[in-house]
Motif scaffolding. Structure first.
Motif, PDB file in Angstrom:
ATOM      1  N   ILE A 116       6.942  11.112  -1.086  1.00 55.39           N
ATOM      2  CA  ILE A 116       6.617  10.650   0.280  1.00 55.39           C
ATOM      3  C   ILE A 116       5.796   9.355   0.283  1.00 55.39           C
ATOM      4  CG2 ILE A 116       5.476  11.246   2.444  1.00 55.39           C
ATOM      5  CD1 ILE A 116       6.370  14.089   2.039  1.00 55.39           C
ATOM      6  N   PRO A 117       4.635   9.286  -0.410  1.00 58.55           N
ATOM      7  CA  PRO A 117       3.858   8.038  -0.298  1.00 58.55           C
ATOM      8  C   PRO A 117       4.484   6.874  -1.056  1.00 58.55           C
ATOM      9  CG  PRO A 117       2.683   9.653  -1.633  1.00 58.55           C
ATOM     10  CD  PRO A 117       3.957  10.295  -1.223  1.00 58.55           C
ATOM     11  N   PHE A 163       8.304   6.646   1.616  1.00 57.87           N
ATOM     12  CA  PHE A 163       8.474   6.858   3.051  1.00 57.87           C
ATOM     13  C   PHE A 163       7.301   6.408   3.916  1.00 57.87           C
ATOM     14  CE2 PHE A 163      11.124  10.043   0.889  1.00 57.87           C
ATOM     15  CZ  PHE A 163      12.356   9.590   1.324  1.00 57.87           C
ATOM     16  N   VAL A 164       6.076   6.660   3.496  1.00 56.19           N
ATOM     17  CA  VAL A 164       4.967   6.265   4.365  1.00 56.19           C
ATOM     18  C   VAL A 164       4.016   5.352   3.602  1.00 56.19           C
ATOM     19  CG1 VAL A 164       5.120   8.341   5.749  1.00 56.19           C
ATOM     20  CG2 VAL A 164       3.525   8.275   3.838  1.00 56.19           C
ATOM     21  N   ALA A 165       3.317   4.498   4.365  1.00 57.95           N
ATOM     22  CA  ALA A 165       2.441   3.508   3.737  1.00 57.95           C
ATOM     23  C   ALA A 165       0.994   3.752   4.128  1.00 57.95           C
ATOM     24  CB  ALA A 165       2.850   2.099   4.165  1.00 57.95           C
ATOM     25  N   GLN A 176       0.844  -1.197   0.000  1.00 55.62           N
ATOM     26  CA  GLN A 176       0.000   0.000   0.000  1.00 55.62           C
ATOM     27  C   GLN A 176       0.878   1.246   0.000  1.00 55.62           C
ATOM     28  OE1 GLN A 176      -3.086  -0.053  -0.618  1.00 55.62           O
ATOM     29  NE2 GLN A 176      -3.958  -1.973   0.096  1.00 55.62           N
ATOM     30  N   MET A 177       1.922   1.248  -0.798  1.00 56.54           N
ATOM     31  CA  MET A 177       2.790   2.415  -0.954  1.00 56.54           C
ATOM     32  C   MET A 177       2.869   2.738  -2.431  1.00 56.54           C
ATOM     33  SD  MET A 177       5.863   1.519   1.711  1.00 56.54           S
ATOM     34  CE  MET A 177       6.716   3.089   1.682  1.00 56.54           C
ATOM     35  N   SER A 235      -1.645   6.883   5.949  1.00 64.06           N
ATOM     36  CA  SER A 235      -0.934   8.164   5.890  1.00 64.06           C
ATOM     37  C   SER A 235      -0.532   8.470   4.448  1.00 64.06           C
ATOM     38  CB  SER A 235       0.294   8.186   6.795  1.00 64.06           C
ATOM     39  OG  SER A 235       0.454   7.007   7.486  1.00 64.06           O
ATOM     40  N   ALA A 236      -0.192   7.426   3.677  1.00 63.47           N
ATOM     41  CA  ALA A 236       0.101   7.650   2.258  1.00 63.47           C
ATOM     42  C   ALA A 236      -1.142   8.209   1.567  1.00 63.47           C
ATOM     43  CB  ALA A 236       0.532   6.351   1.588  1.00 63.47           C
TER      44      ALA A 236
END
Lengths: 228, 459
Positions: free
Chosen positions: B188-189, B192-194, A132-133, B197-198
């Protein structure tokens, strides 16, 4: 100050952008700090079952894509997990690259009777993983939500459906994905195996797996059943 | 030796506006608009199951749908804006841009970025970020390009002494915002974040791309072109201030409203909803300011085609934002989220507002760039009417379709029922799209004839 270069650059350009970035991005990031689960941590019994089913159902395709499994049982287990993770990663890449996420959402809202149709409302921890990235929430539902799709339908159903959706869902506006196959739906290629694995993974971590829609037969059928 | 050199003995000043470059940007923009429209048409035909090209990998409607939105954002809007900036910034600051060489380099580099994006998406390498599907290997190049754009245009703006005109506030801020927005959303998504928050960062990205790149450049150009065309100053300087600072403060706070009812914390969702409603109030002040400016010159709406484009866009803008203030509420969201209502909204703002403004700017500028009047004024009128009516029908149609879909889903009828119910709306949408496309073809034909005229005429 409000018409000067420094005012516009520092207050408007940087400071206001910063406030918004902190409140709309940094706050949720800080609230959900746990490390995203890596792909090999996402394989569960339900998914392994489907993956091995693919291996049994399409042995030639599976062998062409992943080679032969080791003969030792213990090694075989680790090998299958490794290949399953590989398939998940490729499957997600295809899901993104084909734009699946522009017609299928992956989140169940607590409103509009979605729980009855799709299953349990989506929770934050379901998304805290490397697949989910960026997140695949989606913004449009031309087709059904997929976040509880895993296990609802068999692998061969998915193969036929990807090959030519209207054959199984009459009237479906979904395009054909013939390039997931070597000419016919019983011969998925590496991409076909991967996308099916990815779809079977969705929701496989839930208690409610496999999730079926609540089905109420129409009144006339109900009456007929009661009469019998 | 030219007159200028003879008189003061210095070298000739480079021309203030590089008209050829403005033309090139507009041609590129129109080329990408044509591609984007064809891509949209392909997806629309797929939905009604009339797609004759079904089953071909490189013509997959899913991939062309992403090409559609990206060609509009980076191919049409960015190119048309850059063209208009190359016209308006030097004229406002009375200084040429940083460097002529840099300008042409940026032009070539940007076309390469957009073409690479298109190819990347078509071969299945899209990034999973809405409106940022640019494959990850292009992101750093595009980021660098945005930096060069900022340097090129900020140089003349920084040479202005004293307070700046409204347009330059918007432009100056937009260069900084676009750069930061692109960096935030694309990196960022992804790295760095999943998860949730992504999603929050992604929502902020889509939103800022509209609000901090497209919107300030669009309004900045309106503040420049409207007073010039009407030959009178903007009605109220105070309202301009309210409009700019209101946008700067409230617009970026809205990001999360794209993902309401997700696991993003509710208090953040409420915050985003309230600031979205606040944006509508700010927008109202801006629209009032422009209609105040028009007061006493209302007849120009009929006689002056660019002015008509601009004010049609402003009416659509007001409608879009009114729609926004309503659809952001949790009550509306229950029904309209995930439906075609949102697709209609996106077309209203991107085509109905910003594309119409840019068409208006092109209609006004091409005769000045090419040195001849339009080949046919009637065809320009046709372009306006086909575009404006086409988009209005499409948006009305999709908005209604969205309401039907939302209620079909909530009433728990089988999924197929909602698809069948959408088909008549989708069919009408194909035809509305064809009308808009016809407008585009008319404009291209007219432009081609005008360019031919310019070539045959002695300079």
């Amino acid at each position: 100050m409000f018409e000067s270069k420094s005012g516009i650059l520092l207050i408007g350009g940087l400071f206001f952008f910063g406030i918004a970035f902190v409140s709309n991005a940094v706050v949720p990031v800080l609230m959900y700090q746990e490390q995203p689960t890596p792909v090999d941590g996402l394989i569960n019994g339900n998914l392994r079952y489907q993956f091995e089913d693919l291996a049994a159902r399409y042995p030639e395709a599976f062998q062409a894509a992943y080679g032969d499994p080791p003969t030792d049982i213990a090694e075989q287990d680790a090998w299958l997990n490794e290949k399953c993770a590989e398939a998940l990663l490729l499957g997600r890449k295809i899901y993104v690259g084909e734009g699946c996420w522009h017609c299928h959402s992956q989140f169940i809202r607590p409103v509009s009777n979605e729980e009855a149709r799709w299953g349990p409302v989506s929770k934050q921890e379901e998304y805290q993983n490397e697949l989910q990235m960026p997140v695949m929430f989606g913004t449009r539902r031309v087709g059904p939500d997929l976040s509880r799709e895993g296990g609802r339908r068999s692998n061969d159903w998915h193969a036929v459906h990807f090959f030519r959706p209207p054959d199984l869902s009459p009237g479906s506006p979904m395009p054909d994905y013939a390039w997931f196959f070597d000419g016919s739906p019983d011969r998925p290629n590496q991409r076909g195996l991967a996308i099916i694995t990815y779809v079977q993974w969705l929701g496989s971590w839930l208690e409610s797996y496999p999730m079926y829609e609540q089905y109420e037969p129409p009144p006339e059928i109900k009456e007929a059943e009661e009469d019998e | 030796m030219s007159e200028a050199e003879k008189q003061d003995g210095t070298a000739i000043e480079p021309p203030l506006v590089e008209t050829q470059l403005v033309c090139w940007y507009f041609y590129a923009a129109l080329a990408f608009m044509t591609i984007a429209m064809l891509a949209g048409l392909l997806m629309a035909l797929q939905l009604v199951r009339w797609n004759p090209l079904n089953g071909m990998e490189l013509l997959s409607p899913g991939r062309w749908r992403m090409l559609h939105t990206n060609a509009i954002a980076y191919g049409f809007l960015a190119n048309a804006f850059l063209g208009a900036l190359h016209w308006s910034v030097p004229r406002l600051t009375l200084k040429p841009v940083q460097s002529r060489w840099l300008s042409y380099t940026i032009f070539a580099a940007w076309q390469a970025v957009v073409l690479a994006t298109a190819v990347g998406i078509l071969i299945g390498q899209a990034q999973g970020l809405e409106w940022g599907e640019t494959p990850v290997w292009i992101d750093p190049v595009a980021q660098f390009g945005l930096l060069l754009v900022a340097i090129n245009f900020m140089t003349p703006i920084f040479q202005v002494k004293g307070p700046m005109y409204v347009t330059l506030w918007y432009f100056l801020a937009a260069f900084v915002w676009t750069f930061m927005t692109y960096a935030m959303g694309n990196f960022i998504p992804q790295y760095f974040v999943a998860g949730t928050s992504a999603g929050a960062v992604g929502g902020l990205f889509i939103h800022d791309l509209v609000g901090l790149f497209v919107t300030p450049l669009g309004w900045g150009l309106m503040y420049y072109f409207v007073p010039i065309l009407l030959q009178k100053p903007i009605w109220s300087h105070g309202l301009s201030l309210v409009g700019f600072w209101g946008l700067a403060f409230f617009y970026p706070l809205n990001g999360i409203h794209h993902f309401l009812y997700t696991p993003i914390p509710m208090f953040l969702q409420y915050g985003a909803i309230m600031s979205t409603v606040a944006v509508e109030l700010v927008v109202t002040t801006v629209v009032i300011n422009f209609f105040g400016t028009l007061k006493g010159a209302g007849r120009q709406i009929v006689t002056n085609l660019p002015i008509r484009y601009f004010y049609t866009g402003m009416v659509f803008y007001f409608l879009t934002c009114l729609q926004c203030a309503m659809q952001t509420t949790l009550t509306f969201q229950q029904v309209i989220h995930f439906t075609d209502w949102v697709v209609g909204h996106a077309h209203l703002v991107m085509f109905g507002v910003f594309s119409l403004w840019l068409f208006g700017i092109m209609t006004y500028l091409f005769p000045r760039l090419l040195g001849v009047d339009w080949y046919s004024r009637t065809l320009c009128e046709w372009h306006y009417w086909l575009s404006a009516v086409g988009v209005l029908v499409m948006v009305g149609d999709l908005t209604l379709a969205g309401l039907f879909q939302g209620y079909f889903w909530a009433s728990l009828q089988p999924w197929d029922a909602s698809v069948d119910a959408s088909i008549p709306f989708w069919i009408l949408r194909v035809f509305a799209g064809l009308v808009m496309f016809a407008g585009q073809l008319v404009f291209l034909y007219n432009l081609r004839k005008t360019v031919q005229l310019a070539k045959t005429q002695p300079a």
